[in-house]
Design a protein around this motif. Structure first.
Motif, PDB file in Angstrom:
ATOM      1  N   MET A   1      50.091-101.688  -6.311  1.00 13.44           N
ATOM      2  CA  MET A   1      48.699-102.073  -6.385  1.00 13.44           C
ATOM      3  C   MET A   1      48.594-103.551  -6.026  1.00 13.44           C
ATOM      4  N   PRO A   2      47.646-103.886  -5.140  1.00 16.71           N
ATOM      5  CA  PRO A   2      47.513-105.291  -4.759  1.00 16.71           C
ATOM      6  C   PRO A   2      47.043-106.132  -5.932  1.00 16.71           C
ATOM      7  N   LYS A   3      47.459-107.388  -5.877  1.00 18.00           N
ATOM      8  CA  LYS A   3      47.173-108.285  -6.987  1.00 18.00           C
ATOM      9  C   LYS A   3      45.699-108.717  -7.029  1.00 18.00           C
ATOM     10  N   SER A   4      45.082-108.964  -5.867  1.00 17.24           N
ATOM     11  CA  SER A   4      43.694-109.430  -5.868  1.00 17.24           C
ATOM     12  C   SER A   4      42.768-108.341  -5.317  1.00 17.24           C
ATOM     13  N   LYS A   5      41.714-108.062  -6.060  1.00 21.08           N
ATOM     14  CA  LYS A   5      40.684-107.131  -5.613  1.00 21.08           C
ATOM     15  C   LYS A   5      39.403-107.920  -5.387  1.00 21.08           C
ATOM     16  N   LYS A   6      38.589-107.414  -4.482  1.00 21.56           N
ATOM     17  CA  LYS A   6      37.298-108.067  -4.282  1.00 21.56           C
ATOM     18  C   LYS A   6      36.441-107.849  -5.526  1.00 21.56           C
ATOM     19  N   PRO A   7      35.675-108.868  -5.917  1.00 17.29           N
ATOM     20  CA  PRO A   7      34.795-108.653  -7.070  1.00 17.29           C
ATOM     21  C   PRO A   7      33.656-107.698  -6.702  1.00 17.29           C
ATOM     22  N   ARG A   8      33.279-106.926  -7.656  1.00 15.62           N
ATOM     23  CA  ARG A   8      32.166-106.016  -7.423  1.00 15.62           C
ATOM     24  C   ARG A   8      30.851-106.773  -7.406  1.00 15.62           C
ATOM     25  N   LYS A   9      29.904-106.241  -6.637  1.00 16.40           N
ATOM     26  CA  LYS A   9      28.583-106.861  -6.577  1.00 16.40           C
ATOM     27  C   LYS A   9      27.770-106.441  -7.791  1.00 16.40           C
ATOM     28  N   ARG A  10      26.917-107.367  -8.196  1.00 15.71           N
ATOM     29  CA  ARG A  10      26.026-107.075  -9.313  1.00 15.71           C
ATOM     30  C   ARG A  10      25.019-106.003  -8.922  1.00 15.71           C
ATOM     31  N   HIS A  11      24.679-105.152  -9.836  1.00 12.68           N
ATOM     32  CA  HIS A  11      23.690-104.104  -9.572  1.00 12.68           C
ATOM     33  C   HIS A  11      22.293-104.711  -9.518  1.00 12.68           C
ATOM     34  N   GLN A  12      21.559-104.437  -8.441  1.00 13.66           N
ATOM     35  CA  GLN A  12      20.180-104.900  -8.296  1.00 13.66           C
ATOM     36  C   GLN A  12      19.261-103.698  -8.483  1.00 13.66           C
ATOM     37  N   PRO A  13      18.551-103.617  -9.589  1.00 15.60           N
ATOM     38  CA  PRO A  13      17.676-102.458  -9.792  1.00 15.60           C
ATOM     39  C   PRO A  13      16.506-102.482  -8.805  1.00 15.60           C
ATOM     40  N   ARG A  14      16.117-101.338  -8.327  1.00 13.08           N
ATOM     41  CA  ARG A  14      14.989-101.217  -7.405  1.00 13.08           C
ATOM     42  C   ARG A  14      13.717-101.032  -8.201  1.00 13.08           C
ATOM     43  N   TRP A  15      12.621-101.451  -7.567  1.00 14.87           N
ATOM     44  CA  TRP A  15      11.327-101.270  -8.191  1.00 14.87           C
ATOM     45  C   TRP A  15      10.947 -99.798  -8.096  1.00 14.87           C
ATOM     46  N   VAL A  16      10.582 -99.218  -9.223  1.00 16.10           N
ATOM     47  CA  VAL A  16      10.194 -97.816  -9.265  1.00 16.10           C
ATOM     48  C   VAL A  16       8.708 -97.753  -9.569  1.00 16.10           C
ATOM     49  N   HIS A  17       7.992 -96.979  -8.768  1.00 16.77           N
ATOM     50  CA  HIS A  17       6.553 -96.841  -8.957  1.00 16.77           C
ATOM     51  C   HIS A  17       6.274 -95.996 -10.195  1.00 16.77           C
ATOM     52  N   ARG A  18       5.596 -96.598 -11.149  1.00 16.94           N
ATOM     53  CA  ARG A  18       5.195 -95.864 -12.348  1.00 16.94           C
ATOM     54  C   ARG A  18       3.684 -95.935 -12.463  1.00 16.94           C
ATOM     55  N   PRO A  19       3.017 -94.811 -12.421  1.00 15.98           N
ATOM     56  CA  PRO A  19       1.555 -94.840 -12.517  1.00 15.98           C
ATOM     57  C   PRO A  19       1.089 -95.288 -13.898  1.00 15.98           C
ATOM     58  N   LEU A  20      -0.065 -95.934 -13.931  1.00 22.08           N
ATOM     59  CA  LEU A  20      -0.647 -96.350 -15.211  1.00 22.08           C
ATOM     60  C   LEU A  20      -1.225 -95.137 -15.931  1.00 22.08           C
ATOM     61  N   PRO A  21      -1.255 -95.191 -17.238  1.00 28.07           N
ATOM     62  CA  PRO A  21      -1.939 -94.119 -17.975  1.00 28.07           C
ATOM     63  C   PRO A  21      -3.426 -94.095 -17.611  1.00 28.07           C
ATOM     64  N   PRO A  22      -4.060 -92.947 -17.688  1.00 30.10           N
ATOM     65  CA  PRO A  22      -5.469 -92.828 -17.276  1.00 30.10           C
ATOM     66  C   PRO A  22      -6.410 -93.774 -18.027  1.00 30.10           C
ATOM     67  N   GLU A  23      -6.137 -94.036 -19.314  1.00 33.38           N
ATOM     68  CA  GLU A  23      -7.053 -94.912 -20.067  1.00 33.38           C
ATOM     69  C   GLU A  23      -6.978 -96.359 -19.582  1.00 33.38           C
ATOM     70  N   GLN A  24      -5.800 -96.814 -19.138  1.00 28.33           N
ATOM     71  CA  GLN A  24      -5.698 -98.167 -18.585  1.00 28.33           C
ATOM     72  C   GLN A  24      -6.378 -98.250 -17.223  1.00 28.33           C
ATOM     73  N   ALA A  25      -6.229 -97.218 -16.406  1.00 35.94           N
ATOM     74  CA  ALA A  25      -6.905 -97.191 -15.107  1.00 35.94           C
ATOM     75  C   ALA A  25      -8.419 -97.180 -15.303  1.00 35.94           C
ATOM     76  N   GLN A  26      -8.894 -96.439 -16.315  1.00 37.93           N
ATOM     77  CA  GLN A  26     -10.324 -96.407 -16.601  1.00 37.93           C
ATOM     78  C   GLN A  26     -10.808 -97.782 -17.069  1.00 37.93           C
ATOM     79  N   GLY A  27      -9.993 -98.513 -17.824  1.00 40.08           N
ATOM     80  CA  GLY A  27     -10.357 -99.859 -18.258  1.00 40.08           C
ATOM     81  C   GLY A  27     -10.517-100.814 -17.080  1.00 40.08           C
ATOM     82  N   ILE A  28      -9.656-100.680 -16.077  1.00 42.14           N
ATOM     83  CA  ILE A  28      -9.766-101.515 -14.869  1.00 42.14           C
ATOM     84  C   ILE A  28     -11.067-101.192 -14.135  1.00 42.14           C
TER      85      ILE A  28
END
Length: 160
Positions: A1-28
């Motif tokens: 096994m090689p002595k040096s491994k590349k470091p892993r990249k940090r996980h970048q979470p993606r933006w996920v579309h979440r709809p607003l509840p109907p009562e908040q949309a009605q308030g807008i």
């Protein structure tokens, strides 16, 4: 096994579309409709408050940002209507802040321009809040950051 491994990249979470509840949309939607009604009923009497005028200006700013963000192709008539309404509302606000006590009075032409612009803006925003309220909420936050309005009262400002 090689002595040096590349470091892993940090996980970048993606933006996920979440709809607003109907009562908040009605308030807008209710907020937009309340501003429209206040402008129609109070503007020509000079009884609008600074908060109502500021909310109407925010509606114009939000519509402009939202239309640009969603890459809509606009006709010249629509752009002229929005610009005329926005400029008239800014003139009414600037004039009202100079008066002691603070009053927001408009001319007949300014009132017509503001109401025509608000009719277009209000219908677009109510439709946008119905279709995708969470996206409109993000655009609203961005319009408040980038289109900040000086409050006009000593020691208060909405700029962030």
């Amino acid at each position: 096994m090689p002595k040096s491994k590349k470091p892993r990249k940090r996980h970048q979470p993606r933006w996920v579309h979440r709809p607003l509840p109907p009562e908040q949309a009605q308030g807008i939607r209710d907020k937009f409709i309340a501003v429209q009604v206040a402008m129609e009923l109070k503007l020509h009497l000079g009884t609008c408050t600074l908060d109502e005028i500021t909310a109407a200006i925010e509606m114009f700013n939000l519509t402009g940002l939202s239309l640009i963000h969603r890459k809509f192709k606009l006709e010249d008539d629509l752009v002229d209507t929005l610009n005329a309404g926005s400029e008239a509302l800014a003139a009414v606000r600037a004039r009202g802040l100079k008066l002691k006590p603070m009053r927001f009075v408009c001319t007949a032409k300014e009132r017509d321009d503001i109401l025509n612009g608000l009719e277009t803006v209000g219908q677009y925003l109510v439709d946008a809040a119905t279709d995708d309220a969470s996206r409109l909420l993000l655009e609203w936050k961005a319009s408040l950051i980038y289109g900040g309005i000086e409050d006009g009262r000593k020691g208060h400002s909405e700029k962030t």
